[in-house]
Design an enzyme around this catalytic site. Structure first.
Site, PDB file in Angstrom:
ATOM      1  N   ALA A  53      -4.737  11.343   8.247  1.00 15.28           N
ATOM      2  CA  ALA A  53      -3.321  11.083   7.670  1.00 15.28           C
ATOM      3  C   ALA A  53      -2.461  11.180   8.417  1.00 15.28           C
ATOM      4  CB  ALA A  53      -3.265  12.202   6.636  1.00 15.28           C
ATOM      5  N   GLN A  54      -2.227  11.899   9.656  1.00 19.45           N
ATOM      6  CA  GLN A  54      -1.336  12.047  10.765  1.00 19.45           C
ATOM      7  C   GLN A  54      -0.851  10.516  11.263  1.00 19.45           C
ATOM      8  OE1 GLN A  54       1.289  13.447  11.795  1.00 19.45           O
ATOM      9  NE2 GLN A  54       0.890  15.071   9.724  1.00 19.45           N
ATOM     10  N   GLY A  67      -0.028   4.493   0.378  1.00 20.55           N
ATOM     11  CA  GLY A  67      -0.838   5.647   0.929  1.00 20.55           C
ATOM     12  C   GLY A  67       0.241   6.334   1.516  1.00 20.55           C
ATOM     13  N   PHE A  68      -0.350   7.146   2.579  1.00 25.15           N
ATOM     14  CA  PHE A  68       0.338   8.033   3.714  1.00 25.15           C
ATOM     15  C   PHE A  68       1.185   7.127   4.227  1.00 25.15           C
ATOM     16  CE2 PHE A  68      -3.364  10.984   3.175  1.00 25.15           C
ATOM     17  CZ  PHE A  68      -2.625  12.151   3.012  1.00 25.15           C
ATOM     18  N   GLY A 105       0.717  -1.386  -0.009  1.00 25.42           N
ATOM     19  CA  GLY A 105      -0.016  -0.113  -0.013  1.00 25.42           C
ATOM     20  C   GLY A 105       0.718   1.337  -0.002  1.00 25.42           C
ATOM     21  N   ASP A 123      -4.824   3.421   8.499  1.00 24.90           N
ATOM     22  CA  ASP A 123      -6.357   3.294   8.490  1.00 24.90           C
ATOM     23  C   ASP A 123      -6.766   1.751   8.805  1.00 24.90           C
ATOM     24  OD1 ASP A 123      -6.757   5.648   8.138  1.00 24.90           O
ATOM     25  OD2 ASP A 123      -7.823   5.493   6.027  1.00 24.90           O
ATOM     26  N   VAL A 155      -2.865  -7.354  -3.987  1.00 25.01           N
ATOM     27  CA  VAL A 155      -2.287  -8.392  -3.196  1.00 25.01           C
ATOM     28  C   VAL A 155      -3.584  -9.046  -3.066  1.00 25.01           C
ATOM     29  CG1 VAL A 155      -1.654  -8.704  -0.683  1.00 25.01           C
ATOM     30  CG2 VAL A 155      -0.615  -6.992  -2.213  1.00 25.01           C
ATOM     31  N   GLU A 182     -16.908  19.228   3.116  1.00 30.52           N
ATOM     32  CA  GLU A 182     -15.971  19.660   2.184  1.00 30.52           C
ATOM     33  C   GLU A 182     -16.661  19.568   0.733  1.00 30.52           C
ATOM     34  OE1 GLU A 182     -12.178  17.922   3.138  1.00 30.52           O
ATOM     35  OE2 GLU A 182     -11.804  19.428   4.785  1.00 30.52           O
TER      36      GLU A 182
END
Ligand SMILES: Cc1cc2nc3c(=O)[nH]c(=O)nc-3n(C[C@H](O)[C@H](O)[C@H](O)COP(=O)(O)OP(=O)(O)OC[C@H]3O[C@@H](n4cnc5c(N)ncnc54)[C@H](O)[C@@H]3O)c2cc1C
Length: 434
Positions: free
Chosen positions: A322-323, A24-25, A22, A309, A90, A179
């Site tokens: 994200a953090q 991602g972040f 993965g 996540d 995967v 948003e």
């Protein structure tokens, strides 16, 4: 150890192999941390790019180009001597022989594994939600939403018979829903009257449905109230304390019996890791997330970490933001370094840096752990600055800055909304996914 063509060539094949699932972040943060570890690192992702999800709503509302929020994983890995990328979906793990199983091609050997495969939308079993609503989880999703919404506006302006009313129903009043609703309402209020003088702009409706009594649940009450007021002022129709009973082909049935006809329904409520790691043979808990110990190693598996996540930390479920993913990825990379050096692993301590959400142009809310709260223009400036800094790649930073600046300074007449193709079919059953 046999050589594996997936790993960097020409270097010692005896180096430990770390596979990161993965990009991602969390995955990128892990690869970056591992770049100073004496190991071969292989990043696997089903997509050849990283997606900056916090700005996908901008793609879905025509504010940014899809390319502004993605970054090629090959380019990312090429920055590090010991890292490489392989495109692979995967499908499972062979824990005994330490191999990652992939949909196409040879399985991939690992000595250490970092799972950072993220989550996907949770429809909570609501009838029709999976079939009839859209999400903004991926670049392709966001483009499809954008094309569907803008096509419905075009069709309404042309007066095409049989076309659905240009109504967008957004389900979920978290940051993504707010948003999206705020950006759409501004598009409707500012740009449409100029671009579509023939269309009564009140026909373009934005309906935000939230099951609890407030939007942006995790924020302080004062900030939540502010966000609700600002959304209402922009003309967003808030349906608070209202559940969705069913998403039918052409209308959303709400808990109070109201039927809202729509051109697009955007599902922005809840996530699950279930479908992502289903059948991988890992221990899972709430939300289908992989259960990990305090050091982020998967319960009972000493050489496998799960972060971001997808992970559920023992006794301390971290927010799916994200953090925690960035910090978790860095932590996992560092633990591999410690294990290789013969040191014990350490507990992961998440450092909360605060949360923010934008409501529209020049308008956002920010809440810091120190108790500091910002709203309106100063919060929006902080939001823009943070997102630009966190984006991957200088080109993306520059193009995003330029596009946001155009929106800020050139609205409404100079507003150049990013559009796709408009299908001839007035029923608009599909958006084009590039
Ligand atoms: C629309 C939206 C807006 C958001 N806004 C914010 C925000 O403003 N602020 C904030 O802090 N957070 C926000 N989030 C949440 C934030 O994006 C996530 O918490 C973060 O992306 C989690 O990082 P991750 O690395 O765990 O997973 P992801 O970033 O989701 O990365 C997972 C990666 O794994 C890959 N993958 C998945 N399954 C497989 C497989 N089987 N095989 C190969 N590869 C696979 C995916 O392609 C993806 O690249 C938002 C999320 C969304 C969807």
């Amino acid at each position: 150890v046999a050589t594996n063509p997936s790993y960097p060539q020409g270097r010692s094949s005896r180096r430990p192999r770390v596979v990161v699932i993965g990009g991602g972040f969390a995955g990128l943060s892990a690869v970056r941390e591992l770049s100073t570890v004496d190991a071969d690192v292989l990043l696997l992702d089903r997509n050849p790019y990283n997606t900056f999800q916090p700005l996908l709503y901008q793609v879905a509302t025509g504010g940014l180009n899809p390319g502004d929020v993605v970054y090629t994983l090959r380019a990312f890995c090429s920055k590090f001597e010991n890292a490489s990328y392989r495109r692979a979906e995967v499908t499972g793990l062979d824990l005994e022989s330490q191999r990652v199983l992939v949909r196409t091609g040879e399985p991939v050997d690992y000595d250490y594994l970092i799972i950072s495969a993220g989550v996907t939308a949770n429809y909570f079993g609501i009838p029709g939600a999976a079939e009839n609503s859209m999400t903004i989880y991926t670049r392709g999703n966001a483009i499809a939403v954008r094309d569907r919404i803008l096509s419905s506006i075009e069709a309404a302006a042309q007066g095409l018979p049989g076309a659905p009313e240009p109504v967008v129903v957004i389900v979920g009043g978290g940051a993504t829903g707010v948003e999206m609703a705020g950006a759409l309402a501004e598009l409707r209020n500012l740009a449409l009257p100029v671009a579509y003088p023939e269309l009564a702009f009140e026909r373009v409706r934005v309906v935000l449905v939230e099951m609890t009594d407030h939007v942006l649940g995790p924020f302080a009450p004062g900030l939540r109230d502010y966000a609700e007021k600002e959304l209402r002022e922009r003309g967003v129709e808030l349906r608070l304390g209202t559940s969705v009973k069913e998403v039918r082909e052409s209308c959303v049935l709400l808990g109070d019996g109201e039927e809202v006809p729509y051109a697009a329904t955007v599902w922005a409520t809840g996530v699950t890791a279930g479908p992502v790691v289903d059948g991988w043979g890992l221990p899972t808990g709430r939300g289908g997330r992989v259960e990990v110990g305090k050091d982020m190693r998967v319960a009972g598996l000493d050489n496998i970490f799960a972060v971001g996540d997808v992970a559920l930390k023992d006794g301390d479920p971290l927010p799916q933001l994200a953090q925690p993913a960035i910090q978790g990825g860095r932590h996992a990379g560092n633990q591999v370094r410690r294990i290789l050096a013969g040191a014990p692993t350490e507990e992961f301590h998440y450092k909360d840096k605060g949360t923010m959400a934008t409501i529209g142009r020049s308008d956002a809310i920010v809440e810091l752990p120190s108790g500091v709260k910002l709203k309106g223009f100063p919060a929006w400036v902080a939001w823009v600055a943070l997102h630009i800094v966190t984006l991957v790649g200088n080109r993306n930073r520059l193009s995003t800055m330029a596009n946001l600046a155009v929106h800020y300074f050139a609205t409404p007449r100079g507003l150049n909304v990013v559009t796709g193709d408009v299908p001839e079919d007035p029923r608009l059953t599909g958006g084009r996914v590039d």
